[in-house]
Enzyme design. Structure first.
Site, PDB file in Angstrom:
ATOM      1  N   HIS A 213       0.994  -1.108   0.142  1.00  0.00           N
ATOM      2  CA  HIS A 213      -0.107  -0.031  -0.281  1.00  0.00           C
ATOM      3  C   HIS A 213       0.768   1.605   0.052  1.00  0.00           C
ATOM      4  O   HIS A 213       2.554   1.443   0.545  1.00  0.00           O
ATOM      5  CB  HIS A 213      -0.740  -0.078   1.483  1.00  0.00           C
ATOM      6  CG  HIS A 213      -0.767  -0.337   2.179  1.00  0.00           C
ATOM      7  ND1 HIS A 213       0.510   1.196   3.071  1.00  0.00           N
ATOM      8  CD2 HIS A 213       0.125  -1.081   3.488  1.00  0.00           C
ATOM      9  CE1 HIS A 213       1.181   1.476   4.197  1.00  0.00           C
ATOM     10  NE2 HIS A 213       1.012  -0.597   4.550  1.00  0.00           N
TER      11      HIS A 213
ATOM     12  N   GLU B  22      -3.166  -6.994   8.084  1.00  0.00           N
ATOM     13  CA  GLU B  22      -1.336  -6.641   8.517  1.00  0.00           C
ATOM     14  C   GLU B  22      -1.130  -7.076   9.730  1.00  0.00           C
ATOM     15  O   GLU B  22      -2.223  -7.767  10.136  1.00  0.00           O
ATOM     16  CB  GLU B  22      -0.904  -5.083   8.386  1.00  0.00           C
ATOM     17  CG  GLU B  22       0.039  -4.391   9.621  1.00  0.00           C
ATOM     18  CD  GLU B  22       1.625  -4.824   8.534  1.00  0.00           C
ATOM     19  OE1 GLU B  22       1.727  -6.548   8.118  1.00  0.00           O
ATOM     20  OE2 GLU B  22       2.224  -4.419   7.842  1.00  0.00           O
TER      21      GLU B  22
END
Length: 385
Positions: A173, A247
């Site tokens: 990202h 994550e």
């Protein structure tokens, strides 16, 4: 091989070394691939699929034969080069120009791989790869990027002509304010900042002409926003959320700056930076848990894409720790090798399954960030990991 200098300084003298010579396939030299395949079918198969098993019988002058293992020898050659280089040039920036086979062996030995995995790394002519050594031989080594070809006018290496399986574009990202600040994010849902949105837009432009059939993302905002920016040029592709791509949960570390963690958890932070596989994040996850779910998420994506009758190119957008876990696991490395692969904000990695989803993958290129900086070095935020 030459030590890089500033433009205003004299050009360094090129040093020659036999340890950068190409793999010694002495019986095949000068032959076409198809002729080798016809004359040495079993040896050719070993070279393609199990290079560590390849043996060549060399005739001696006295009429006897000697067995030679080309790739065992090549990997010993690569290790010898690194040991010499690091003893002489530690802390310097070095340019090493060599050949496809020895370059693969150099990368493999640096990150802890053996001849079994010789074919996992792709190396094109005049491509650039960057390794960061944190110390001497045996210390941590980070592969910053692999097989960069944008300077040649080739954004991404093309798949092989007989490619049968999925091609997955793995992207980290874009930047968040917490990345820039060096604050641990984990599973706190932090959005992209303005730089991150610009990075997402540049990745989108970079991949604009790449046909995509599927797209997958972690459900957290920062990868989801990045994926949506990329898909603006692929309006017919639906974005699928994969919870296993979230994550790592840093637990009580989330929201804290590294300096705060160093104050409150000095021993555990040192442990995380040196032996991360031993760390249980306080009220969070450990890397073994991340490995398990990241691999499960990746395999779900690979098998989903493999159901198509024609090869699929899929976008996968996730996070630093998850991407690292995926890359390590693909090539037989465990959590102890967590720091081996760099993943910059907006970096693009290409993983091919040329012989199908159930055959070994090939890392075509890794952590390409030239579309963000215009250069070969990753200049994205360091992040808190």
């Amino acid at each position: 091989m030459a030590e890089l200098q500033k433009a205003s300084q004299p050009v360094p003298k090129v040093q020659l070394t036999d340890d950068l010579k190409e793999v010694n396939l002495m019986l095949w030299e000068g032959m076409l691939f198809r002729d080798v395949k016809d004359k040495y079918p079993e040896d050719y198969r070993h070279w393609q699929e199990q290079p560590h098993l390849l043996r060549m019988q060399i005739s001696n002058e006295d009429g006897t034969t000697t067995e030679f293992a080309p790739f065992d020898s090549l990997f010993q050659q690569a290790k010898r080069f690194w040991q010499w280089l690091l003893a002489k040039h530690l802390g310097q920036t070095i340019l090493a120009v060599a050949h496809s086979g020895i370059n693969r062996a150099l990368i493999s030995t640096a990150v802890g791989l053996t001849p079994e995995t010789f074919q996992v790394f792709q190396k094109g002519n005049c491509s650039i790869s960057i390794l960061n050594f944190m110390g001497g031989w045996g210390d941590v080594v980070q592969l910053e990027s692999l097989n960069q070809t944008a300077h040649l006018g080739i954004k991404l290496p093309a798949p092989k002509t007989d490619h049968r399986g999925p091609r997955l574009l793995l992207v980290r990202h874009g930047e968040t304010d917490w990345n820039r600040q060096g604050r641990f994010q984990g599973q706190i849902d932090v959005p992209l900042n303005e730089t991150g949105r610009q990075q997402g837009a540049r990745v989108a432009e970079f991949l604009r002409d790449v046909p995509l059939q599927r797209a997958f993302t972690s459900p957290l905002l920062r990868p989801k926003e990045t994926a949506e920016l990329i898909l603006q040029y692929h309006p017919g592709v639906a974005l699928e959320l994969v919870d296993d791509l979230k994550e790592i949960s840093h637990g009580l570390w989330e929201g804290k700056l590294e300096v705060e963690i160093r104050r409150d958890y000095p021993d555990l932070l040192h442990q995380w930076q040196t032996v991360p596989e031993t760390v249980q994040m306080p009220e969070g996850e450990n890397l073994h848990q991340v490995w398990k779910r990241a691999i499960a998420g990746w395999q779900h994506i690979v098998q989903t894409c493999a159901q198509s009758e024609t090869p699929v190119t899929a976008l996968v957008v996730a996070h630093d720790a998850v991407n690292k876990a995926i890359l390590c696991s693909l090539f037989g490395l465990g959590p102890s090798s967590f720091w081996a692969f760099k993943q910059g904000n907006g970096g693009v990695t290409v993983v091919d399954y040329p012989k199908g989803a159930n055959a070994p993958p090939v890392l075509q290129t890794m952590n390409i960030t030239s579309h963000l900086s215009g250069g070969v070095l990753d200049k994205t935020a360091a992040g808190a990991l």
